[in-house]
Motif scaffolding. Structure first.
Motif, PDB file in Angstrom:
ATOM      1  N   UNK A  70       0.811  -1.150   0.012  1.00 11.97           N
ATOM      2  CA  UNK A  70      -0.046   0.030   0.095  1.00 11.97           C
ATOM      3  C   UNK A  70       0.931   1.200  -0.093  1.00 11.97           C
ATOM      4  N   UNK A  71       2.032   1.022   0.489  1.00  6.21           N
ATOM      5  CA  UNK A  71       3.109   2.353   0.311  1.00  6.21           C
ATOM      6  C   UNK A  71       3.891   2.449  -0.844  1.00  6.21           C
ATOM      7  N   UNK A  72       3.694   1.401  -1.682  1.00  7.78           N
ATOM      8  CA  UNK A  72       4.223   1.398  -3.103  1.00  7.78           C
ATOM      9  C   UNK A  72       3.371   1.960  -4.041  1.00  7.78           C
ATOM     10  N   UNK A  73       3.431   3.430  -3.937  1.00  5.54           N
ATOM     11  CA  UNK A  73       2.671   4.142  -4.926  1.00  5.54           C
ATOM     12  C   UNK A  73       3.589   4.517  -6.188  1.00  5.54           C
ATOM     13  N   UNK A  74       4.680   3.893  -6.299  1.00  8.06           N
ATOM     14  CA  UNK A  74       5.623   4.152  -7.368  1.00  8.06           C
ATOM     15  C   UNK A  74       6.736   3.202  -7.049  1.00  8.06           C
ATOM     16  N   UNK A  75       7.656   3.283  -8.060  1.00  4.96           N
ATOM     17  CA  UNK A  75       9.085   2.443  -7.917  1.00  4.96           C
ATOM     18  C   UNK A  75      10.050   3.317  -8.127  1.00  4.96           C
ATOM     19  N   UNK A  76      11.348   3.001  -7.650  1.00  4.94           N
ATOM     20  CA  UNK A  76      12.314   3.989  -7.819  1.00  4.94           C
ATOM     21  C   UNK A  76      12.776   3.873  -9.297  1.00  4.94           C
ATOM     22  N   UNK A  77      12.354   2.720  -9.949  1.00  2.00           N
ATOM     23  CA  UNK A  77      12.646   2.645 -11.633  1.00  2.00           C
ATOM     24  C   UNK A  77      11.818   3.767 -12.253  1.00  2.00           C
ATOM     25  N   UNK A  78      10.575   4.030 -11.751  1.00  3.76           N
ATOM     26  CA  UNK A  78       9.738   5.054 -12.329  1.00  3.76           C
ATOM     27  C   UNK A  78      10.149   6.380 -11.934  1.00  3.76           C
ATOM     28  N   UNK A  79      10.569   6.532 -10.698  1.00  9.16           N
ATOM     29  CA  UNK A  79      11.080   7.974 -10.115  1.00  9.16           C
ATOM     30  C   UNK A  79      12.315   8.346 -10.819  1.00  9.16           C
ATOM     31  N   UNK A  80      13.215   7.234 -11.105  1.00 11.20           N
ATOM     32  CA  UNK A  80      14.428   7.759 -11.866  1.00 11.20           C
ATOM     33  C   UNK A  80      14.445   7.747 -13.396  1.00 11.20           C
TER      34      UNK A  80
END
Lengths: 337, 72
Positions: free
Chosen positions: A21-31
């Protein structure tokens, strides 16, 4: 007992669900918008020759010049990495050494291994001879790793599945950190010295509160033993290296895995790891004699250090970030930058 | 160790594990998006002070032997 087992499974499922539920995104997407770091080509600047057998561990001193290494030739050597001179060559009682550490003050070094003990040596003794200052004995399994908090406290990890905080002056156990279901293989201390992390043969990494002697968080996902562990420089994330040939990045505040560093061409277990000073690069030593360099945000391999003729068993980046030191079963240490 | 003692010690261990899992379940988490942006920001802010990332000019590299140039 059956009820307790069911409750354990329920709680584990609960934790997995809440983490999602806290995985609103991934580091892959953010970066996604971040450019991959250009190819990193480090050269061997120094080769430290002197050990007569496999090197199992090394640790930089905080001055970024001296480092200590441990070999199964039964010696601890303190090196000046710039001149390549041996400052101290300390003969050990037991040659089956698996770990060594340099105290932040530079006054002490420690080592241990199949003797199940952590031996502390005073480098600054009055008569100039380096002697055993304390032998910390209580573990019922091999000593896999040790790290000083100060000249008076050291943390050890052991094949007996526990980690221990020792009072060096009295030689006694201050705290015992129990919880791993397999040999504890490696440990790392947080930059603020309040926490430490341990990686184990139960495939998990655990974050421990040093003063409360409590395990705060447990991270899974690896498919084999975790051999190496370290903090991301700001203390908010943890990096692990495993026999499953991958490294993983776990964020402490999000309480979950952010990235896995893997490549189909990398089939050998990770033995050791170290982040660069900014955390952008991850250097990982493998059984296949190489060190892989990863762009930590993009999970792309950006370099390889090939120079050893046997397994890279240990690696460390100096505190000022100027150099990386690798130690190998080929009996040599190399300084790269 | 009698089997009765064995089962009570593994019972005690199981209880400890359940207690530990309860504590870990109640951990206060932040969103991955925030965690990611903080990591990225840290890398960005410290990149210029990362010698292995930026490269080190020969004149500032303590590990590189600085040989004087000879004009032949």
């Amino acid at each position: 007992m059956e009820e307790l087992r069911k409750e354990m499974e329920n709680l584990k499922d609960q934790i997995t669900a809440v983490r999602k539920t806290f995985q609103d995104s991934t580091l892959q997407e953010a970066a996604a918008g971040v450019t991959v770091v250009g190819r990193v080509q480090l050269k061997t600047r120094k080769t430290l020759r002197g050990h007569l057998a496999k090197i199992y561990a090394m640790h930089w001193g905080t001055d970024s010049t001296l480092c200590v290494s441990a070999s199964q030739d039964g010696k601890l050597i303190v090196w000046d990495t710039i001149t390549t001179n041996k400052v101290n060559a300390i003969p050990l009682k037991s040659s089956w050494v698996m770990t060594c550490a340099y105290a932040p003050s530079g006054n002490l070094v420690a080592c241990g291994g199949l003797d199940n003990m952590c031996s502390i040596y005073n480098l600054k003794g009055k008569d100039g001879n380096v002697k055993v200052m304390r032998e910390l004995a209580a573990h019922t399994g091999y000593l896999s790793c040790c790290r000083f908090l100060s000249d008076t406290e050291i943390i050890t990890s052991s094949g007996d599945c526990t980690c221990v905080l020792w009072d060096i002056e009295t030689g006694t156990q201050k705290m015992v950190f129990a919880g791993h279901q397999g040999d504890a293989m490696s440990l790392g201390v947080s930059p603020d010295f309040k926490f430490f992390i341990s990686g184990a043969c139960d495939f998990t990494a655990k974050l421990w509160d040093i003063r409360e002697a409590e395990c705060r968080q447990t991270f899974g996902g690896h498919e084999s033993d975790i051999n190496a562990i370290g903090f991301f420089p700001n203390g908010n994330a943890v990096i692990t290296g495993s026999d499953d040939a991958t490294c993983k990045l776990y964020d402490l505040r999000a309480d979950q895995e952010l990235l896995t560093y893997q490549d189909p061409s990398i089939m050998c277990g990770v033995t050791s790891l170290a982040p660069s000073k900014s955390g952008r690069l991850l250097l990982a030593g493998h059984d296949d004699f190489n060190v892989n360099i990863w762009d930590m945000l993009k999970a792309e391999r950006v370099g390889v250090l090939a120079g050893h003729d046997n397994r890279v068993s240990c690696i460390g980046v100096s505190s000022d970030g100027m150099a990386c030191c690798t130690g190998s079963w080929d009996s040599f240490l190399k300084i790269w930058n | 160790m009698s089997s009765k003692m064995q089962s009570s010690s593994s019972l005690a261990q199981a209880r400890r594990m359940v207690q530990q899992l309860r504590m870990e379940a109640s951990f206060e988490r932040i969103k991955v998006s925030k965690a990611s942006s903080d990591l990225m920001r840290y890398c960005g802010e410290h990149a210029k002070n990362d010698p292995l990332l930026m490269g080190i000019p020969t004149s500032e590299n303590p590990f590189k032997d600085k040989k004087p140039c000879t004009v032949l």
